[in-house]
Design a protein around this motif. Structure first.
Motif, short mmCIF file in Angstrom:
data_model
loop_
_atom_site.label_atom_id
_atom_site.label_comp_id
_atom_site.label_asym_id
_atom_site.label_seq_id
_atom_site.Cartn_x
_atom_site.Cartn_y
_atom_site.Cartn_z
N LEU A 91 58.95 -8.93 4.88
CA LEU A 91 59.03 -6.99 5.35
C LEU A 91 57.74 -6.06 4.27
CD1 LEU A 91 62.88 -6.57 3.94
CD2 LEU A 91 62.05 -6.39 6.26
N THR A 92 57.58 -6.83 3.38
CA THR A 92 56.06 -5.74 3.22
C THR A 92 54.85 -5.97 4.32
OG1 THR A 92 56.05 -6.49 1.18
CG2 THR A 92 54.41 -5.70 1.33
N LYS A 93 55.00 -7.33 5.01
CA LYS A 93 54.03 -7.24 5.89
C LYS A 93 54.55 -6.30 6.98
CE LYS A 93 51.11 -11.44 5.70
NZ LYS A 93 51.20 -13.01 6.35
N VAL A 94 55.51 -6.29 7.55
CA VAL A 94 55.90 -5.56 8.46
C VAL A 94 55.46 -3.99 8.48
CG1 VAL A 94 58.29 -4.85 9.82
CG2 VAL A 94 58.23 -6.55 9.70
N ILE A 155 68.82 -2.20 8.16
CA ILE A 155 69.37 -1.12 7.54
C ILE A 155 67.98 -0.72 6.87
CG2 ILE A 155 70.42 -1.95 5.68
CD1 ILE A 155 71.51 1.57 7.28
N ILE A 156 67.05 -2.03 6.09
CA ILE A 156 65.54 -1.87 5.67
C ILE A 156 64.86 -1.17 6.62
CG2 ILE A 156 64.26 -2.61 3.98
CD1 ILE A 156 67.08 -2.66 2.22
N LEU A 157 65.09 -2.24 7.08
CA LEU A 157 63.67 -1.68 8.65
C LEU A 157 63.79 -0.74 8.80
CD1 LEU A 157 61.30 -3.53 8.81
CD2 LEU A 157 62.03 -4.83 10.78
N SER A 158 64.91 -0.50 9.28
CA SER A 158 65.19 1.17 10.01
C SER A 158 64.36 1.97 9.09
CB SER A 158 66.25 1.33 10.15
OG SER A 158 67.09 0.23 11.36
N GLY A 159 64.77 1.49 7.87
CA GLY A 159 64.97 2.93 7.47
C GLY A 159 63.18 3.44 6.72
N ILE A 160 62.53 1.79 6.66
CA ILE A 160 61.05 2.22 6.83
C ILE A 160 60.37 2.78 8.04
CG2 ILE A 160 58.72 0.78 6.86
CD1 ILE A 160 60.52 0.64 3.75
N LEU A 190 62.48 -0.49 -4.87
CA LEU A 190 63.99 -0.20 -4.78
C LEU A 190 64.17 -1.26 -3.96
CD1 LEU A 190 66.54 0.89 -4.85
CD2 LEU A 190 65.90 2.30 -3.09
N VAL A 191 63.83 -1.29 -2.13
CA VAL A 191 63.92 -2.59 -1.43
C VAL A 191 64.16 -4.10 -2.34
CG1 VAL A 191 62.67 -3.28 1.13
CG2 VAL A 191 63.36 -1.11 0.49
#
Lengths: 221, 216
Positions: A91-94, A155-160, A190-191
């Protein structure tokens, strides 16, 4: 002659990305692309057929989104020992891929408002890459059966994505100024806490140095 | 006469919403609004002073957001994670029920001008007031980053609501049916319960007092 034609085609396709980054999708059309590429627009119709086909050609190149191989990297060198380690790592790389690529951001904006050859392909590519990554992680460390991992990542990626797009035009959200990197840092801590807690994984020492397991995010630094 | 004035004002406000939804902020002007509402533009100046004030007024009324502060139903929650979960689901439904607001929020991503700022400010103030409500009601530890939590989850929700208008699916989730939204609600509740430690309630009278402060 054949070589000229291929060269021109490459020039035309490359002009799309530059045009998207500079002027945005709303000004993108055969005329503006021809101008950006420095070719007569007749050539666009002759070589591609029209804008939809040209967008499809650009979409197939796909270098506006990282591949799953790029995201996963060399698994033997990645220090990941749990589902959460892998999810946070990818997720950090994305997130970096989105925040560092203005063209990608513009296609994401376009995708919200319009359906076309490029946005359709873009959505398909993202879904495929996400699935490949999730399947890979699940093979390394099975997902907790009671957790909706797909919804969690969504939801996490959408938020980012939304924070990135939205703070591009106005940096403030809930009093946080996202032109200040410490606020992105708060989001990322937080993520990280969310992923470890939701998957019930132990935080490695390196993570525990900046956040604690109960979800104390920035006070314990 | 007085009734006519209210009617005209509401017609003008409705015209603002319709034009914003259709073509965004850059082409919004007093003339276009007057034409859409079928009123003389003199009335717009008389009732609303100028375009920025008109937009602010539009932002304050219920077609845009239900309320500018925490809605009354937030009062009944006595557990912080329950309240936060409810607040996010409330927010999601509020946005899904308001197609014009969705269109306007979309323009925020595409345009940056003086007028977009007016409505961004209204929403920002609403968010801050609703977040302050959590702090007024509960004794939240300083190291619990509720702001970052509500930002990432609220932004995630907003994105999925906006995106689902055009594309009903995201990865494997289907937002054309309640099923997709249901999965989202469940994961949001799970996330909040996983990272938010329940906090003690503050004394009731302080809560009431601070709550009225937030409406200013």
């Amino acid at each position: 002659m054949a070589r000229d034609r291929e060269e021109t085609k490459i020039r035309i396709v490359a002009a799309i990305g530059r045009q998207l980054a500079r002027a945005g999708f709303r000004d993108l059309g055969v005329n503006s692309i021809a101008k950006e590429a420095g070719v007569d627009k007749v050539l666009i119709y002759r070589y591609f057929g029209g804008l939809p086909e040209l967008l499809a050609a650009y979409a197939r190149e796909g270098n506006y989104w990282p591949t799953s191989a790029e995201l996963i990297g060399d698994p033997t060198t990645v220090k990941a020992e749990s589902v959460a380690d892998w999810l946070v790592y990818i997720l950090t790389k994305v997130q970096m891929a989105i925040r560092q690529r203005p063209i990608t951001q513009e296609i994401l904006r376009w995708e919200i408002v319009d359906h076309n050859e490029l946005t359709k392909e873009f959505a398909a590519i993202r879904t495929r890459v996400a699935m490949e990554c999730l399947v890979f992680i699940n093979q390394q460390y099975p997902f907790p059966p009671e957790l909706d991992t797909l919804a969690l990542c969504t939801i996490i990626l959408s938020g980012i994505v939304y924070i990135t797009l939205r703070t591009e035009t106005n940096p403030y959200y809930l009093g946080m100024d996202f032109s200040d990197p410490t606020n992105w840092d708060r989001i990322n801590k937080l993520v990280t806490a969310i992923i470890y807690q939701a998957t019930n994984c132990n935080m490695p020492e390196s993570v525990l140095q900046s956040i604690d397991r109960r979800g104390n995010f920035y006070g314990s630094q | 006469m007085a009734r006519n004035k209210e009617e005209t004002k509401s017609r003008i406000l409705q015209a603002v919403g319709k034009l914003l939804a259709e073509s965004g902020f850059s082409s919004l002007g007093i003339n276009a609004i007057a034409r859409e509402a079928g009123v003389d533009k003199v009335l717009i100046y008389r009732y609303f002073t100028d375009l920025p004030t008109l937009l602010q007024t539009f932002g304050q009324q219920g077609n845009y957001l239900t309320s500018n502060t925490a809605p009354p139903e937030f009062d009944k929650f006595e557990s912080l994670p329950e309240l936060l979960s409810h607040a996010l689901i409330y927010f999601q439904k509020e946005l899904r029920d308001r197609p014009i607001t969705q269109e306007i929020i979309l323009w925020d991503l595409l345009e940056d001008n003086e007028l977009t700022k007016e409505l961004i400010d209204v929403r920002e103030k609403t968010r801050v007031a609703r977040t302050k409500f959590f702090y007024d009601k509960f004794d939240i530890p300083a190291d619990q980053d509720i702001t970052a939590l509500m930002t990432i989850l609220g932004c995630g929700m907003t994105y999925l609501v906006l995106r689902s208008k055009n594309k009903p699916t995201y990865a494997g989730l289907d937002f054309s049916t309640e099923d997709g939204w249901q999965r989202l609600e469940l994961i949001i509740s799970k996330i909040i319960h996983a990272v938010v430690v329940d906090a003690p309630l503050k004394k009731v009278n302080t809560t009431k007092k601070n709550r009225s402060d937030t409406t200013s």
